[in-house]
Structure formats: structure tokens, C-alpha cells
Design an enzyme around this catalytic site. Structure first.
Site, PDB file in Angstrom:
ATOM      1  N   HIS A  70      -5.269   5.953  -7.374  1.00 21.62           N
ATOM      2  CA  HIS A  70      -5.791   4.651  -7.798  1.00 21.62           C
ATOM      3  C   HIS A  70      -5.270   4.284  -9.188  1.00 21.62           C
ATOM      4  CE1 HIS A  70      -9.526   5.303  -5.021  1.00 21.62           C
ATOM      5  NE2 HIS A  70      -8.416   5.062  -4.346  1.00 21.62           N
ATOM      6  N   SER A 122      -4.961   2.639  -0.540  1.00 20.74           N
ATOM      7  CA  SER A 122      -5.729   2.243  -1.726  1.00 20.74           C
ATOM      8  C   SER A 122      -4.902   2.301  -3.005  1.00 20.74           C
ATOM      9  CB  SER A 122      -6.977   3.124  -1.866  1.00 20.74           C
ATOM     10  OG  SER A 122      -6.637   4.488  -1.841  1.00 20.74           O
TER      11      SER A 122
END
Length: 583
Positions: free
Chosen positions: A320, A268
Site C-alpha cells: 500500500h 490494492s
């Protein structure tokens, strides 16, 4: 997962043949400026271009068999969104209205002529080039196409395949398919500060290819497919590979900076980096304005939703953010490279920018390694020696339980039975303890048992950070944070106040002094303590209390040691001397 809203309805065009209905739909699509993706005798598939009034929907126009001019129409969103704001329904209404206008304006004989020409086109044999094109389009339209490299779309399927292959190998080796164990993630290369920053630099790469369960993998693959389909066409396969690796490295190092004790894994961070590059292109590159708004809306919804969702416990939002920021910066470099006409100049600018991003990662990683906590070196030694693996497998706890069951029992004069102190053996070693919330750490030998599930002294008080026991000897660590400075100072004053004797003087039984442990200024108080009812002989033991007053956080640490056996006191003093509290 993002939704794809749709709208289904039917058109009724009685009195017309199927081919004539197709002609009306084709004429309407030209007026609406819709793209024709597929045309067959059974129907048409349109694509609505991205613009201010559309998010790029797909419209399927299907003729009903053996019906008098009945047509099924479905308009479905293609982009990442939760609601379509009525756009799919409006697409149907536009198609219906435009087809009615075309039918009213087109003379019947002209409609019949065009229908006959279309029939002839359907019936003629396909050329070899047309057959090859149709086969290629079928491959592109299938889900399988996302996993098969082809010209112009190489990096995305290969990177997706690597992530899936690694997960298959993990499961084949016995790793849980839904909830992998902590030990399994560490063995396969998860990012973990005490290991990554003490030699396992390669974890900053491998952590981007392993996942914490099948659901985690599926979510990342879905997000990767969406961005890869658009982005690889913009930047090319080489840049796509470089972008994934570089933004993955930056996401890993940012995670190490924010919370190094968290085990981090998954693609991610790198995927957010790809979205960051895409954002840079949407904001600064020459993408058509009507397309830019629709794509920006979809990307911002995805990024915003995942960042908010990432605030949940257990999700590495730092990775992230690190990936997104590094990707956005790299995207600006790529956009700038397109200002040069020559391909060599574009490639040179891109490579210089990629090296710059790598240097940022390398400098940040080296600085983190230089400032690594001494505790990390100790955890590294325990990992290399196999102690951590044994502990996570429960082997050390089993040995401790065996030791507890083998403890001899001694009788005191009061008739109570207490377990005996177990001295350090040849097979004993030292374990590390760390509390992430308070940054408290220490070490303790394995002849001492860590007691879990301990409650606070009162129903509203916090449980101790750590409680150790060996026989009847104990060590307990508590940390209490106060809401106001007044409460903090009041409690501090009480803890520093010694009991008074009958003459009002400080009791001679209590000895208080200031000590320094690893740079921490603490107050040490020792006193005898009687255990038992007043009418019983009971036991006299020694109590040692260390108090550390952390002014900056209005937090008080109390380390309480109860010494039943004199042989246990050196162990307790050694544990106390290993205490560290970082700011």
C-alpha cells in the site's frame, strides 16, 4: 467499506399541482446553484456541487401519486465517507426554505404559466438526439457501466474486468473462492521473494491481478470504481493504464524490500498508487478550491483508514505504502505536464516521467536480486523440483508418517522401546526452514520429521522455533529475547559455565569450544547425558549444544542435539552446518 449516509423526509405543498411543485423545485435549484441531472413528470434528481458546505450529495425529489402536494425527498452522500456531519439534513432544509421563498415571491398566474409550459415540454415528442442522450445517460448511471468501456472511460472498466476474469479462471481451476491455498496463489503468480527474486520477475506484474478470495476482490473493485471514475477524466485512458502497471510494480518491489518472505497478491497496491496520483492533482492542480476540500477529505479518509487497517496481521501494508508513494510522485509529473499547452509536449513529459518511475522500480529490483539470500536459491530449486508443491499438498508428511509406522522397534536393557533411526534413502531430499521473526534458517533431510505443536519447557516459556526427530534422535532450536542487557549477560554467563567435579574443577565430561558456522561465532558444548531414573540402568546418550549470542538484539539461540544412534550424528552435524541467522 465506506458508507454513504442519507437523510429522508417529506415536503407538504397543498393546493398546488404536481407540475407547479416541479416549477418551485426548479426555481429553488437555480437559487441554490444545484445541478439538474434528471427531470421527469414524476420528479427531479439534483446534484449538489462540491464546495465548503457539501461533499457532493445527490438529492432525489419524488412526487407522491394521488396525494395533495406531498413530496418525498432523499439527500444521499456520493463520496467516500463515514458520516455526513448533518449535510444531508441541511440540504433538505435548504430546499424546503428556498421553495417556500420562491412560492411567496412568484405570482400565482406566473407559476401557472410556467407550469403549462413545462407540461407542453413533457408532452412534446423527443428528438432522436434527445433519445440517444437519455439512453447514454441511463447506461452511465447503471452499475453495469463500470464494466463496459466507452469513450473517455476505457482503462478503468478494462482493468476491473481483467481482475474479475482472472479470479473467475482461478475459481474455475479449483481455487477456493473465499480462501485460496498458498500453493494456488503461488501457481497463479503471487509475489514471493524466494521465487520472484530468483527468476520469476513476472510475479511483480501478475500479483496485481490476482486476489486472496472473493471478499478481497470485491473490496478492491469498490475502491477502484471510486477513484477510476474521477481520475480517468483527469489523466486519460493511456495514463490510467500506465499508472496502474507502474505503481503496481513499485508496490511489489517495496513489499519485497520490507518483507520478501510474505506472499503478496491483490490490486490494492496499484489502487493506492491511483489514489496517490489523485492526491497530487488535488494538491497541485487547478481544481476548484471548493471541490478540492471535499475530495481531499474523502481520499484522506479512505487512505488513512486502509493504512491503519493494514496494520493487522496478514495484510501487506508495505505494498500500500509503495503504491501510494510512487503514485504521488507520478501524479506530480502528470500535473507538471499540464503546464505545457501543446498535447505533444504534455505526452512527452508524461512518458519521460513514466520511464523514470520504471527505472526506479528496475534499479530497486536488480539490487534486491543481487543481494538475495542463498536460502532463496535453495527454495527455488525445491520449487522447480516439485518438493515445495509436494510439501504444501501434504505428500511428504504422508511419506514421513508411513516411514514412522514402518520403523522397527528395538528393546534396551531397561525394557523401554524406542523407534529406530531411519537413514537417508534414495528418495530423500532436503527441505528449507525459515523463521521470519528471528531470521533463523536451516535445512534438514526428509528422513527427519518436523514436529509441530510443541510447547515450551515451562508454561510461560516460548515454544521452540524448530524441533526435528528421527527415531529417538532429536534436534531442537530455541530463541529467547531478553528485555534488558543485564538479563542477557546473566543468562549468557550461566550457559558458558561448565559443571564442576568433586575437586571444584570443570567436569572432564564436558567439552566446550568455539566454532564458526557460516560466519556465526558459536559456543559448542558436548557432554554425555544419562536418560532414566537413578535406580534404573537407563541409557547414556550424547548431547551437543550450540549457543549463539546475538548481542544487537539481546537474543540467545540454542541448538540442542540429542544423539541416541551414532548413525544419526552426521545428519545432525549437516543440519547444524546449514544454519544461518541474518541481521
Amino acid at each position: 467499506m465506506a458508507l454513504k449516509p442519507s437523510y429522508d423526509d417529506k415536503l407538504h405543498l397543498s393546493g398546488l399541482s404536481n407540475t407547479e411543485i416541479l416549477i418551485l423545485a426548479l426555481e429553488a435549484s437555480q437559487k441554490l446553484e444545484w445541478n439538474i441531472e434528471e427531470l421527469t413528470p414524476e420528479g427531479i434528481r439534483f446534484e449538489v456541487p462540491l464546495n465548503w458546505y457539501s461533499h457532493g450529495e445527490e438529492i432525489t425529489f419524488t412526487l407522491e401519486k394521488e396525494s395533495d402536494g406531498e413530496v418525498s425527498v432523499r439527500s444521499q452522500s456520493r463520496s467516500v465517507q463515514f458520516v455526513d456531519y448533518g449535510k444531508n439534513r441541511k440540504n433538505f432544509q435548504k430546499l424546503q426554505k428556498t421553495m417556500e421563498e420562491v412560492r411567496a415571491a412568484l405570482p400565482p398566474e406566473k407559476l401557472t404559466q410556467k407550469a403549462n409550459e413545462l407540461e407542453e415540454e413533457f408532452n412534446r415528442p423527443l428528438t432522436e438526439e434527445e433519445k440517444a442522450y437519455i439512453e447514454e445517460e441511463k447506461k452511465k448511471g447503471s452499475l453495469l457501466s463500470f464494466f463496459i468501456p466507452r469513450k473517455g472511460f476505457i482503462a478503468t472498466p478494462i482493468l476491473i474486468d481483467i481482475n474479475i476474469l482472472v479470479f473467475i479462471l482461478m475459481v474455475a481451476s479449483g481455487v477456493g473462492i473465499l480462501e485460496p491455498s498458498t500453493l494456488a496463489l503461488l501457481k497463479w503468480g503471487a509475489d514471493f521473494g524466494p521465487l520472484t527474486l530468483t527468476g520469476d520477475w513476472w510475479r511483480t506484474v501478475t500479483c496485481n491481478f490476482i486476489h486472496i478470495g472473493g471478499f478481497h476482490l470485491a473490496m478492491n473493485i469498490y475502491a477502484f470504481m471510486f477513484v477510476g471514475l474521477f481520475l480517468e477524466q483527469l489523466i486519460g485512458s493511456r495514463r490510467m493504464f500506465a499508472s496502474y502497471l507502474l505503481t503496481g510494480l513499485c508496490s511489489a518491489v517495496f513489499s519485497l524490500y520490507m518483507h520478501p518472505e510474505t506472499i503478496s497478491a491483490g490490486a490494492s497496491g496499484a489502487i493506492f498508487g491511483l489514489y496517490g496520483i489523485f492526491l497530487a492533482f488535488l494538491l497541485f492542480h487547478g481544481i476548484a478550491k471548493e471541490q478540492r476540500k471535499a475530495l481531499l477529505t474523502s481520499i484522506l479518509i479512505f487512505v488513512g483508514y486502509n493504512l491503519v487497517y493494514g496494520m493487522k496481521e496478514g495484510i501487506d501494508n508495505a505494498a500500500h505504502i509503495g503504491g501510494l508513494l510512487s503514485g504521488f510522485l507520478l501524479g506530480i509529473v502528470y500535473v507538471f505536464s499540464y503546464k505545457f499547452e501543446k498535447a505533444d509536449a504534455q505526452r512527452t513529459v508524461s512518458i519521460i516521467g513514466e520511464l523514470g518511475i520504471f527505472c526506479i522500480f528496475l534499479f530497486s529490483f536488480i539490487m534486491l536480486c543481487k543481494n538475495v539470500s542463498p536460502l532463496y536459491q535453495e527454495i527455488r530449486q525445491e520449487w522447480d523440483s516439485g518438493i515445495v508443491e509436494a510439501y504444501l499438498n501434504g505428500e511428504l508428511e504422508e511419506e514421513e508418517n508411513k516411514d514412522d509406522s514402518a520403523m522397527s522397534v528395538s528393546d534396551d536393557s531397561s525394557g523401554r522401546q524406542l523407534p529406530s533411526y531411519v537413514p537417508v534413502g534414495n528418495n530423500d531430499t532436503w527441505l528449507s526452514y525459515y523463521d521470519t521473526e528471528t531470521n533463523f534458517s536451516c535445512q534438514y533431510p526428509t528422513n527427519w520429521t518436523k514436529i509441530t505443536g510443541v510447547e515450551g519447557l515451562t508454561p510461560i516459556s516460548h515454544p521452540p522455533l524448530l524441533r526435528l526427530a528421527n527415531g529417538a534422535n532429536q534436534l531442537s532450536v530455541t530463541a529467547i529475547t531478553y528485555d534488558t542487557q543485564k538479563e542477557f549477560e546473566h543468562t549468557k554467563k550461566l550457559l558458558l559455565t561448565l559443571p564442576r567435579n568433586a575437586q571444584g574443577q570443570p567436569s572432564e565430561d564436558y567439552k566446550q569450544s568455539n566454532v564458526n558456522i557460516n560466519g556465526l561465532s558459536m559456543t559448542r558444548t558436548t557432554n554425555p547425558l544419562h536418560i532414566g531414573a537413578p535406580d534404573e540402568q537407563g541409557e547414556d546418550i550424547q548431547q551437543i549444544v550450540l549457543n549463539y549470542f546475538q548481542e544487537s538484539n539481546k537474543r540467545i539461540f540454542s541448538i540442542v542435539m540429542l544423539v541416541y544412534d551414532e548413525e544419526a550424528e552426521p545428519d545432525l552435524e549437516a543440519i547444524a552446518s546449514s544454519i544461518q541467522i541474518t541481521k
